[in-house]
Design a protein around this motif. Structure first.
Motif, mmCIF file in Angstrom:
data_model
loop_
_atom_site.group_PDB
_atom_site.id
_atom_site.type_symbol
_atom_site.label_atom_id
_atom_site.label_comp_id
_atom_site.label_asym_id
_atom_site.label_seq_id
_atom_site.Cartn_x
_atom_site.Cartn_y
_atom_site.Cartn_z
ATOM 1 N N GLY A 15 0.792 -1.215 0.000
ATOM 2 C CA GLY A 15 0.000 0.000 0.000
ATOM 3 C C GLY A 15 0.827 1.269 0.000
ATOM 4 N N GLY A 16 2.122 1.131 0.234
ATOM 5 C CA GLY A 16 3.001 2.287 0.278
ATOM 6 C C GLY A 16 3.477 2.732 -1.091
ATOM 7 N N SER A 17 4.381 3.707 -1.088
ATOM 8 C CA SER A 17 4.881 4.298 -2.329
ATOM 9 C C SER A 17 6.394 4.399 -2.311
ATOM 10 N N LEU A 18 6.953 4.360 -3.505
ATOM 11 C CA LEU A 18 8.379 4.617 -3.713
ATOM 12 C C LEU A 18 8.532 5.370 -5.025
ATOM 13 N N ARG A 19 9.591 6.165 -5.116
ATOM 14 C CA ARG A 19 9.904 6.860 -6.357
ATOM 15 C C ARG A 19 11.310 6.486 -6.775
ATOM 16 N N LEU A 20 11.417 5.835 -7.919
ATOM 17 C CA LEU A 20 12.712 5.460 -8.464
ATOM 18 C C LEU A 20 13.206 6.542 -9.416
ATOM 19 N N SER A 21 14.523 6.744 -9.409
ATOM 20 C CA SER A 21 15.146 7.689 -10.331
ATOM 21 C C SER A 21 16.219 6.972 -11.141
ATOM 22 N N CYS A 22 16.410 7.432 -12.353
ATOM 23 C CA CYS A 22 17.453 6.899 -13.228
ATOM 24 C C CYS A 22 18.173 8.086 -13.846
ATOM 25 N N ALA A 23 19.426 8.252 -13.462
ATOM 26 C CA ALA A 23 20.225 9.357 -13.976
ATOM 27 C C ALA A 23 21.171 8.844 -15.049
ATOM 28 N N ALA A 24 21.157 9.493 -16.189
ATOM 29 C CA ALA A 24 22.014 9.101 -17.312
ATOM 30 C C ALA A 24 23.206 10.034 -17.414
ATOM 31 N N SER A 25 24.331 9.473 -17.780
ATOM 32 C CA SER A 25 25.529 10.282 -18.015
ATOM 33 C C SER A 25 26.259 9.727 -19.231
ATOM 34 N N GLY A 26 27.170 10.504 -19.729
ATOM 35 C CA GLY A 26 27.926 10.093 -20.908
ATOM 36 C C GLY A 26 27.511 10.862 -22.146
ATOM 37 N N ARG A 27 26.207 10.966 -22.326
ATOM 38 C CA ARG A 27 25.669 11.818 -23.386
ATOM 39 C C ARG A 27 24.188 12.023 -23.102
ATOM 40 N N THR A 28 23.624 13.014 -23.733
ATOM 41 C CA THR A 28 22.219 13.286 -23.515
ATOM 42 C C THR A 28 21.354 12.203 -24.166
ATOM 43 N N LEU A 29 20.304 11.836 -23.472
ATOM 44 C CA LEU A 29 19.386 10.830 -23.990
ATOM 45 C C LEU A 29 18.031 11.452 -24.285
ATOM 46 N N GLU A 65 -0.556 -0.529 -14.455
ATOM 47 C CA GLU A 65 -1.284 0.631 -14.975
ATOM 48 C C GLU A 65 -2.248 1.161 -13.922
ATOM 49 N N GLY A 66 -2.219 2.483 -13.733
ATOM 50 C CA GLY A 66 -3.052 3.116 -12.726
ATOM 51 C C GLY A 66 -2.374 3.247 -11.381
ATOM 52 N N ARG A 67 -1.288 2.499 -11.176
ATOM 53 C CA ARG A 67 -0.543 2.579 -9.913
ATOM 54 C C ARG A 67 0.832 3.208 -10.095
ATOM 55 N N PHE A 68 1.460 2.953 -11.244
ATOM 56 C CA PHE A 68 2.796 3.476 -11.526
ATOM 57 C C PHE A 68 2.704 4.594 -12.555
ATOM 58 N N THR A 69 3.622 5.562 -12.438
ATOM 59 C CA THR A 69 3.708 6.645 -13.407
ATOM 60 C C THR A 69 5.157 6.863 -13.787
ATOM 61 N N ILE A 70 5.434 6.801 -15.101
ATOM 62 C CA ILE A 70 6.781 7.071 -15.595
ATOM 63 C C ILE A 70 6.829 8.490 -16.127
ATOM 64 N N SER A 71 7.944 9.160 -15.889
ATOM 65 C CA SER A 71 8.119 10.517 -16.384
ATOM 66 C C SER A 71 9.603 10.759 -16.631
ATOM 67 N N ARG A 72 9.899 11.845 -17.312
ATOM 68 C CA ARG A 72 11.302 12.158 -17.585
ATOM 69 C C ARG A 72 11.505 13.659 -17.596
ATOM 70 N N VAL A 73 12.709 14.063 -17.245
ATOM 71 C CA VAL A 73 13.125 15.459 -17.322
ATOM 72 C C VAL A 73 14.377 15.475 -18.177
ATOM 73 N N ASN A 74 14.208 15.807 -19.436
ATOM 74 C CA ASN A 74 15.329 15.727 -20.378
ATOM 75 C C ASN A 74 16.460 16.673 -20.009
ATOM 76 N N ALA A 75 16.110 17.818 -19.458
ATOM 77 C CA ALA A 75 17.144 18.790 -19.080
ATOM 78 C C ALA A 75 18.079 18.232 -18.018
ATOM 79 N N LYS A 76 17.584 17.248 -17.259
ATOM 80 C CA LYS A 76 18.396 16.618 -16.220
ATOM 81 C C LYS A 76 18.828 15.208 -16.600
ATOM 82 N N ASN A 77 18.461 14.805 -17.829
ATOM 83 C CA ASN A 77 18.838 13.464 -18.288
ATOM 84 C C ASN A 77 18.398 12.394 -17.303
ATOM 85 N N THR A 78 17.183 12.543 -16.782
ATOM 86 C CA THR A 78 16.692 11.683 -15.710
ATOM 87 C C THR A 78 15.283 11.172 -16.025
#
Length: 124
Positions: A15-29, A65-78
């Protein structure tokens, strides 16, 4: 060389929540399709969610679906995965992945870059 580093995993009650992050380096994605996969003990790695480079086109595996949400911030490559209403069956190692192309895929073999994974454990 592209490197993907996940963070944000941990132990949470059902019933709880977590937020995962993925940071990219090396080149912009910013022009690449990016996704999250997961692998539970004794099971094959499976697609969880994917997002187009624009952030406006997303795809989810049916059980999240309905529980997870994927998003991205291109300026942060994340890329992020917000996980709500977590269930014990969501327990797995979660991997961030990027394609060398802009179009999406749910196939593991279609992805060119992978992170090392972050453990998510949901207790009942």
């Amino acid at each position: 060389q592209v490197q993907l580093v996940e963070s944000g995993g941990g132990l949470v009650q059902a019933g709880g929540s977590l937020r995962l992050s993925c940071a990219a380096s090396g080149r912009t994605l910013s022009g690449n399709y990016m996704s999250w996969f997961r692998q539970a003990p004794g099971k094959e790695r499976e697609f969880v969610a994917g997002v187009h480079w624009s952030g406006g086109n997303t795809l989810y595996e049916v059980s999240v679906e309905g529980r997870f949400t994927i998003s991205r911030v291109n300026a942060k490559n994340t890329v992020f995965l917000q996980m709500n209403s977590l269930k014990p069956e969501d327990t797995a190692i979660y991997y961030c992945a990027a394609r060398a192309y802009a179009n999406g895929s749910v196939r593991e073999t279609a992805y060119d870059y992978w992170g090392q994974g972050t453990q998510v454990t949901v207790s009942s």
